[in-house]
Write an enzyme that holds these catalytic residues in place. Structure first.
Site, PDB file in Angstrom:
ATOM      1  N   GLY A   1      35.499  27.495  44.459  1.00 34.07           N
ATOM      2  CA  GLY A   1      36.388  27.539  43.143  1.00 34.07           C
ATOM      3  C   GLY A   1      37.640  28.131  43.529  1.00 34.07           C
ATOM      4  O   GLY A   1      38.372  28.063  44.402  1.00 34.07           O
ATOM      5  N   TYR A   2      38.359  28.773  42.380  1.00 34.16           N
ATOM      6  CA  TYR A   2      39.608  29.351  42.514  1.00 34.16           C
ATOM      7  C   TYR A   2      39.483  30.433  43.716  1.00 34.16           C
ATOM      8  O   TYR A   2      40.436  30.332  44.443  1.00 34.16           O
ATOM      9  CB  TYR A   2      40.113  30.125  41.303  1.00 34.16           C
ATOM     10  CG  TYR A   2      40.448  28.771  40.103  1.00 34.16           C
ATOM     11  CD1 TYR A   2      41.525  28.195  40.057  1.00 34.16           C
ATOM     12  CD2 TYR A   2      39.177  28.819  39.111  1.00 34.16           C
ATOM     13  CE1 TYR A   2      41.706  27.418  39.237  1.00 34.16           C
ATOM     14  CE2 TYR A   2      39.430  27.948  38.066  1.00 34.16           C
ATOM     15  CZ  TYR A   2      40.666  26.943  38.258  1.00 34.16           C
ATOM     16  OH  TYR A   2      40.888  26.304  37.071  1.00 34.16           O
TER      17      TYR A   2
ATOM     18  N   LYS B   1      28.424  23.852  46.847  1.00 35.38           N
ATOM     19  CA  LYS B   1      27.436  22.840  46.434  1.00 35.38           C
ATOM     20  C   LYS B   1      27.751  21.260  46.074  1.00 35.38           C
ATOM     21  O   LYS B   1      26.848  20.553  46.419  1.00 35.38           O
ATOM     22  CB  LYS B   1      26.229  23.322  45.386  1.00 35.38           C
ATOM     23  CG  LYS B   1      27.146  23.286  43.916  1.00 35.38           C
ATOM     24  CD  LYS B   1      25.945  23.532  42.909  1.00 35.38           C
ATOM     25  CE  LYS B   1      25.824  24.713  42.796  1.00 35.38           C
ATOM     26  NZ  LYS B   1      25.228  25.145  41.411  1.00 35.38           N
TER      27      LYS B   1
ATOM     28  N   GLU C   1      39.487  26.590  22.769  1.00 35.83           N
ATOM     29  CA  GLU C   1      40.000  25.371  23.765  1.00 35.83           C
ATOM     30  C   GLU C   1      38.974  24.236  23.362  1.00 35.83           C
ATOM     31  O   GLU C   1      39.753  23.249  23.301  1.00 35.83           O
ATOM     32  CB  GLU C   1      40.114  26.062  25.034  1.00 35.83           C
ATOM     33  CG  GLU C   1      41.031  26.884  25.466  1.00 35.83           C
ATOM     34  CD  GLU C   1      41.500  26.806  26.645  1.00 35.83           C
ATOM     35  OE1 GLU C   1      40.932  26.952  27.541  1.00 35.83           O
ATOM     36  OE2 GLU C   1      42.923  26.946  26.835  1.00 35.83           O
TER      37      GLU C   1
ATOM     38  N   ALA D   1      40.759  32.866  36.192  1.00 32.62           N
ATOM     39  CA  ALA D   1      41.143  32.006  37.353  1.00 32.62           C
ATOM     40  C   ALA D   1      42.363  32.885  37.787  1.00 32.62           C
ATOM     41  O   ALA D   1      42.539  33.029  39.196  1.00 32.62           O
ATOM     42  CB  ALA D   1      41.593  30.728  36.826  1.00 32.62           C
ATOM     43  N   GLN D   2      43.190  33.188  37.121  1.00 35.01           N
ATOM     44  CA  GLN D   2      44.427  34.102  37.629  1.00 35.01           C
ATOM     45  C   GLN D   2      43.887  35.353  38.557  1.00 35.01           C
ATOM     46  O   GLN D   2      44.577  35.202  39.631  1.00 35.01           O
ATOM     47  CB  GLN D   2      44.899  34.774  36.171  1.00 35.01           C
ATOM     48  CG  GLN D   2      46.475  35.075  36.406  1.00 35.01           C
ATOM     49  CD  GLN D   2      47.284  35.873  35.420  1.00 35.01           C
ATOM     50  OE1 GLN D   2      47.799  36.775  35.269  1.00 35.01           O
ATOM     51  NE2 GLN D   2      46.999  35.322  33.912  1.00 35.01           N
TER      52      GLN D   2
HETATM   53  P1  FAD Z   1      34.446  28.936  39.923  1.00 36.84           P
HETATM   54  O1  FAD Z   1      35.697  28.376  39.598  1.00 36.84           O
HETATM   55  O2  FAD Z   1      33.257  28.959  39.068  1.00 36.84           O
HETATM   56  O3  FAD Z   1      33.915  28.357  41.262  1.00 36.84           O
HETATM   57  C1  FAD Z   1      32.806  28.930  41.976  1.00 36.84           C
HETATM   58  C2  FAD Z   1      32.438  27.568  43.080  1.00 36.84           C
HETATM   59  O4  FAD Z   1      31.107  28.041  43.528  1.00 36.84           O
HETATM   60  C3  FAD Z   1      32.230  26.268  42.209  1.00 36.84           C
HETATM   61  O5  FAD Z   1      32.742  25.293  42.937  1.00 36.84           O
HETATM   62  C4  FAD Z   1      30.760  26.017  42.375  1.00 36.84           C
HETATM   63  O6  FAD Z   1      30.256  24.715  42.342  1.00 36.84           O
HETATM   64  C5  FAD Z   1      30.333  26.725  43.730  1.00 36.84           C
HETATM   65  N1  FAD Z   1      29.027  27.048  43.511  1.00 36.84           N
HETATM   66  C6  FAD Z   1      28.198  27.993  42.614  1.00 36.84           C
HETATM   67  N2  FAD Z   1      26.887  28.309  42.931  1.00 36.84           N
HETATM   68  C7  FAD Z   1      26.763  27.825  44.075  1.00 36.84           C
HETATM   69  C8  FAD Z   1      25.703  27.831  45.186  1.00 36.84           C
HETATM   70  N3  FAD Z   1      24.527  28.532  44.622  1.00 36.84           N
HETATM   71  N4  FAD Z   1      25.832  27.396  46.110  1.00 36.84           N
HETATM   72  C9  FAD Z   1      27.150  26.605  46.706  1.00 36.84           C
HETATM   73  N5  FAD Z   1      28.217  26.467  45.868  1.00 36.84           N
HETATM   74  C10 FAD Z   1      28.061  27.247  44.621  1.00 36.84           C
HETATM   75  N6  FAD Z   1      40.693  31.594  33.445  1.00 36.84           N
HETATM   76  C11 FAD Z   1      42.102  31.706  33.384  1.00 36.84           C
HETATM   77  O7  FAD Z   1      42.650  32.561  34.140  1.00 36.84           O
HETATM   78  N7  FAD Z   1      42.708  31.044  32.381  1.00 36.84           N
HETATM   79  C12 FAD Z   1      42.263  30.130  31.473  1.00 36.84           C
HETATM   80  O8  FAD Z   1      42.958  29.499  30.817  1.00 36.84           O
HETATM   81  C13 FAD Z   1      40.905  29.882  31.612  1.00 36.84           C
HETATM   82  N8  FAD Z   1      40.279  29.063  30.590  1.00 36.84           N
HETATM   83  C14 FAD Z   1      38.962  28.687  30.813  1.00 36.84           C
HETATM   84  C15 FAD Z   1      38.606  27.705  30.078  1.00 36.84           C
HETATM   85  C16 FAD Z   1      37.038  27.339  30.255  1.00 36.84           C
HETATM   86  C17 FAD Z   1      36.560  26.477  29.484  1.00 36.84           C
HETATM   87  C18 FAD Z   1      36.307  28.116  30.943  1.00 36.84           C
HETATM   88  C19 FAD Z   1      34.558  27.937  31.425  1.00 36.84           C
HETATM   89  C20 FAD Z   1      36.836  29.298  32.018  1.00 36.84           C
HETATM   90  C21 FAD Z   1      38.346  29.423  31.785  1.00 36.84           C
HETATM   91  N9  FAD Z   1      38.596  30.385  32.425  1.00 36.84           N
HETATM   92  C22 FAD Z   1      39.905  30.613  32.494  1.00 36.84           C
HETATM   93  C23 FAD Z   1      37.912  31.222  33.505  1.00 36.84           C
HETATM   94  C24 FAD Z   1      37.941  30.726  35.005  1.00 36.84           C
HETATM   95  O9  FAD Z   1      37.720  29.664  34.733  1.00 36.84           O
HETATM   96  C25 FAD Z   1      37.001  31.690  35.804  1.00 36.84           C
HETATM   97  O10 FAD Z   1      37.380  32.908  35.592  1.00 36.84           O
HETATM   98  C26 FAD Z   1      37.474  31.036  37.355  1.00 36.84           C
HETATM   99  O11 FAD Z   1      36.720  29.521  37.318  1.00 36.84           O
HETATM  100  C27 FAD Z   1      36.576  32.075  38.358  1.00 36.84           C
HETATM  101  O12 FAD Z   1      36.850  31.388  39.674  1.00 36.84           O
HETATM  102  P2  FAD Z   1      35.649  31.516  40.522  1.00 36.84           P
HETATM  103  O13 FAD Z   1      36.380  31.008  42.056  1.00 36.84           O
HETATM  104  O14 FAD Z   1      35.182  32.994  40.654  1.00 36.84           O
HETATM  105  O15 FAD Z   1      34.338  30.431  40.290  1.00 36.84           O
END
Ligand code: FAD
Length: 401
Positions: free
Chosen positions: A12-13, A36, A167, A314-315
């Site tokens: 993810g991010y 995954k 949103e 995400a930020q």
């Molecule tokens: P993720 O982006 O969720 O990435 C996790 C990754 O891990 C994914 O690719 C997933 O497939 C993988 N994964 C998960 N479990 C497993 C597993 N067991 N095995 C292997 N791979 C796995 N934040 C902002 O800053 N600004 C915004 O405007 C904003 N808008 C949002 C709108 C929506 C609709 C949503 C749902 C969230 C929003 N957010 C926003 C929050 C932001 O999306 C999250 O904080 C961010 O995605 C977190 O990043 P991450 O890398 O921790 O997780």
């Protein structure tokens, strides 16, 4: 001597940013990224796929398209457990994977708060698969009305009125008029209800800005129920409490967007967590495990100004990815790690394609200007986790549609 092995879980991010930064460094280590799916998706845009205003392909891209295969090995597999005391990760298909350094960036899951019937009778908005399921379910119910004439087919309940819900409602209300023509249902008979337990809407924004956003949605026909906790979901029914009375709304489309928690793998692997989030050390490692970094939505970072953890966004995930790459390089070069510092730049929520509300570097924005700011944020993020090519293909340059 063999090279140290860095394993990053999640693309993810947070995870993809870590790997992209590591690629830029000439670091003497083997780097493995596990995810995954073979694609990255922009979680911040999932509401567009769920409402049907954008296809999944618009918010996702192949992970290998941004990796340098000479420096990084990609494994497509699902993590089922982390054995932190044995320095091993268990993968669903490929079994055990050992590491010297581990970055856990497994993201978020839907939070049900233990409310009965949520998993059975509503659709959450947490990844591409669930977002596409939300869209199909919505379209099927609306299309069904032509035959059934059942008003529940035209009734949509959005559970929760947080950032994601607002949103989603923005996209949904943008798309409905076109959908009504295509699927042949009377758009003035569609009933959209948004139910929120808390007494205020959009508390992350000033009252003036929040009211502006809510009014845009009310004008598009959304009815808000505030201070009305949902008690239970039953088949095609949402039960909630209003003025001490238990009430029900019939709806064939029930979307669950009340909030998220960190990946359950974290708790199952024995880390000390709260709602799937681990309070990390100042350098983003886990207490007693200096070889493990925890970032993104599975981490909690204390904001020393407010004395509360920063919201997971995400930020912050992108900034953490950058910091972890630096700290991994420091560890491998036997240097001291540095403390993670973060100053939020602001937040903008879209309300459909042409309206946005938010704060950007201390200034409030709303309306069309807000939507332009939002598109710029999306484009910047695509460049950070993707490439110039990704930005050109998936970026937002349709400033009016
Ligand atoms: P993720 O982006 O969720 O990435 C996790 C990754 O891990 C994914 O690719 C997933 O497939 C993988 N994964 C998960 N479990 C497993 C597993 N067991 N095995 C292997 N791979 C796995 N934040 C902002 O800053 N600004 C915004 O405007 C904003 N808008 C949002 C709108 C929506 C609709 C949503 C749902 C969230 C929003 N957010 C926003 C929050 C932001 O999306 C999250 O904080 C961010 O995605 C977190 O990043 P991450 O890398 O921790 O997780």
């Amino acid at each position: 001597m063999s090279k140290p092995k860095i394993v990053v879980l999640g693309a993810g991010y947070a995870g993809l940013k870590t790997v992209k930064q590591l690629q830029k460094k000439n670091i003497n280590a083997e780097i493995i990224l596990v995810n995954k799916n073979d694609y990255h998706y922009e979680s911040t845009q999932l509401h567009e796929v769920a409402a049907g205003t954008e296809p999944a392909s618009k918010i996702s891209f192949a992970i290998t398209s941004v990796l340098d295969s000479r420096k990084v090995t990609f494994i497509q597999d699902t993590v089922t457990l982390i054995k932190k005391d044995d320095k091993k990760v268990i993968l669903e298909k490929q079994g055990e994977l050992n590491y010297d350094y581990l970055v856990i960036a497994l993201g978020f899951e839907s939070e049900t708060f233990g409310i009965p019937g949520v998993n059975e009778f509503s659709k959450p908005l947490v990844n591409i698969v669930t977002a596409e399921a939300c869209r199909n379910y919505l379209d099927q119910n609306l299309a069904n009305y032509a035959k059934s004439k059942d008003e529940a087919d035209l009734s949509i309940v959005v559970c929760g009125a947080g950032f994601t819900s607002i949103e989603y409602l923005g996209e949904l209300t943008n798309r409905l008029p076109k959908l009504a023509d295509k699927l042949n249902f009377p758009k003035d008979k569609v009933k959209i209800t948004c139910i929120e337990a808390m007494p205020t809407l959009l508390p992350m924004f000033s009252e003036k800005l929040g009211t502006y956003g809510v009014d845009v949605l009310k004008k598009r026909g959304v009815e808000f129920k505030v201070g009305t906790p949902i008690k239970e979901l039953k088949e095609n029914t949402v039960c909630y409490e209003e003025d001490g009375e238990l009430k029900e709304i019939k709806a064939n489309t029930i979307i669950w967007t009340t909030g998220v928690k960190g990946s359950s793998i974290v708790g199952q692997s024995g880390f000390a967590e709260r709602r799937g989030r681990v309070m990390v050390e100042p350098d983003l490692t886990v207490a007693d495990y200096p070889e493990i970094f925890m970032i993104g939505d599975v981490s909690a970072v204390m904001d020393t100004e407010s004395n509360r953890p920063f919201p997971t966004t995400a930020q912050i995930a992108l900034k953490q990815g950058e910091s972890v790459a630096d700290n991994l390089a420091a560890k491998i070069n036997n240097q001291a790690t540095t403390t993670f510092t973060y100053k939020p730049l602001g937040t903008v929520a879209s309300i459909g394609n042409n309206v946005g509300i938010g704060n950007v570097m201390g200034k409030e924005v709303k309306g069309y200007i807000g939507s332009i700011m939002k598109k710029n944020i999306i484009n910047k993020s695509l460049l950070e986790v993707g490439s110039t090519k990704t930005l050109l293909k998936k970026g937002r340059f349709d400033y009016y549609r």
